[in-house]
Design an enzyme around this catalytic site. Structure first.
Site, mmCIF file in Angstrom:
data_model
loop_
_atom_site.group_PDB
_atom_site.id
_atom_site.type_symbol
_atom_site.label_atom_id
_atom_site.label_comp_id
_atom_site.label_asym_id
_atom_site.label_seq_id
_atom_site.Cartn_x
_atom_site.Cartn_y
_atom_site.Cartn_z
ATOM 1 N N SER A 75 0.857 -1.194 0.000
ATOM 2 C CA SER A 75 0.000 0.000 0.000
ATOM 3 C C SER A 75 0.892 1.243 0.000
ATOM 4 C CB SER A 75 -0.929 -0.038 1.228
ATOM 5 O OG SER A 75 -1.869 0.993 1.154
ATOM 6 N N ASN A 76 0.417 2.329 0.571
ATOM 7 C CA ASN A 76 1.222 3.558 0.667
ATOM 8 C C ASN A 76 0.842 4.309 1.942
ATOM 9 O OD1 ASN A 76 -1.074 5.405 -0.022
ATOM 10 N ND2 ASN A 76 -0.978 4.230 -1.923
ATOM 11 N N PHE A 77 1.462 5.482 2.168
ATOM 12 C CA PHE A 77 1.308 6.176 3.453
ATOM 13 C C PHE A 77 0.080 7.084 3.543
ATOM 14 C CE2 PHE A 77 6.059 5.566 3.450
ATOM 15 C CZ PHE A 77 6.086 4.661 4.512
ATOM 16 N N SER A 78 -0.790 7.051 2.547
ATOM 17 C CA SER A 78 -1.958 7.941 2.584
ATOM 18 C C SER A 78 -2.816 7.683 3.832
ATOM 19 C CB SER A 78 -2.814 7.728 1.326
ATOM 20 O OG SER A 78 -4.041 8.415 1.459
ATOM 21 N N ALA A 82 -4.908 7.848 -2.988
ATOM 22 C CA ALA A 82 -3.572 7.439 -3.435
ATOM 23 C C ALA A 82 -3.704 6.001 -3.937
ATOM 24 C CB ALA A 82 -2.582 7.531 -2.283
#
Ligand code: CTP
Length: 215
Positions: free
Chosen positions: A28-31, A95
């Site tokens: 995933s990502n840091f959103s 994101a």
């Protein structure tokens, strides 16, 4: 653009997408989802009819907005596409993971010295939605370099009316709460600078711009 009577229908995406690797792991990502949720809250305050399509986040639902929870980019795409015909405005603050593992393992991957993962590209939701008379499209661009140049390229390629650009660097963290710096770019390449603003203030500015399309 033709004047339209309120309430306008606004479709907002927020948060990260989460792409499974095996039954217990994901990429995933840091959103955090905060930007999209702030826009949704402000849109409700302004009398829009709001549908918020959200990846997994740790935020309370927005009172007055319909909440649609999704996990992967492909799920987000489905939910956006099925609601798009009724939308006057699409704001993609999510994101979206550009890639997902090509093969989701049915069983937990056991450690074995090293692991290699293969990825395939996810659909580009904004690009796929194309352009339609009466639909205002807004995107975000998170860059680590050439913020304006890269954002302008995305504005063109994804057929957007507006793009909000911000930067991730050693000094600036666009994720989560606090004061941030954004640039709002329109199709005529006008660049509005939002310096040292909260995400509430950014949300209000974005919706000011959106409302201008319907005046
Ligand atoms: N976006 C999308 N579908 C994707 C990826 C991004 O709809 N698969 C949307 C995002 O919600 C955002 C805009 O496109 O509004 C730009 O996203 P960003 O991640 O900055 O750009 P990418 O198009 O993914 O390009 P790159 O990662 O190469 O910078």
């Amino acid at each position: 653009m033709k004047k339209k009577k309120r309430p306008l229908n606004i479709l907002i995406t927020a948060g990260p997408t989460v792409e499974p690797i095996d039954p217990v792991r994901f990429i995933s990502n840091f959103s955090t989802g905060l930007m999209g949720y702030k826009i949704a809250a402000e849109a409700v305050r302004r009398g829009f009819r709001v549908c918020l399509i959200s990846g997994p986040v740790c935020l309370s639902p927005v009172d007055g907005a319909e909440l649609v929870n999704v996990t992967t980019a492909r799920e987000m795409r489905e939910r956006v596409i099925e609601r798009l015909d009724h939308a006057d405005c699409l704001i993609m603050a999510a994101a979206v993971c550009d890639f997902r593992p090509s093969d989701v393992k049915e069983r937990k991957i056991k450690k074995d010295g090293k692991m290699t993962l293969e990825f395939v590209e996810n659909p580009d939701i904004l690009k796929e939605t194309g352009q339609r008379q009466g639909l205002v499209k807004v995107g975000f661009a998170l860059e680590t370099e050439d913020m304006i140049g890269n954002a302008e390229k995305k504005l063109e390629e994804k057929g957007l009316d507006l793009i909000i650009a911000n930067i991730k660097s050693a000094e600036e963290n666009p994720f989560g709460d606090g004061k941030k710096r954004f640039s709002v770019i329109d199709r005529d390449h006008n660049i509005g600078k939002l310096e040292n603003v909260t995400k509430d203030e950014c949300a209000a500015s974005v919706l000011d711009e959106v409302e201008r399309f319907f005046e």
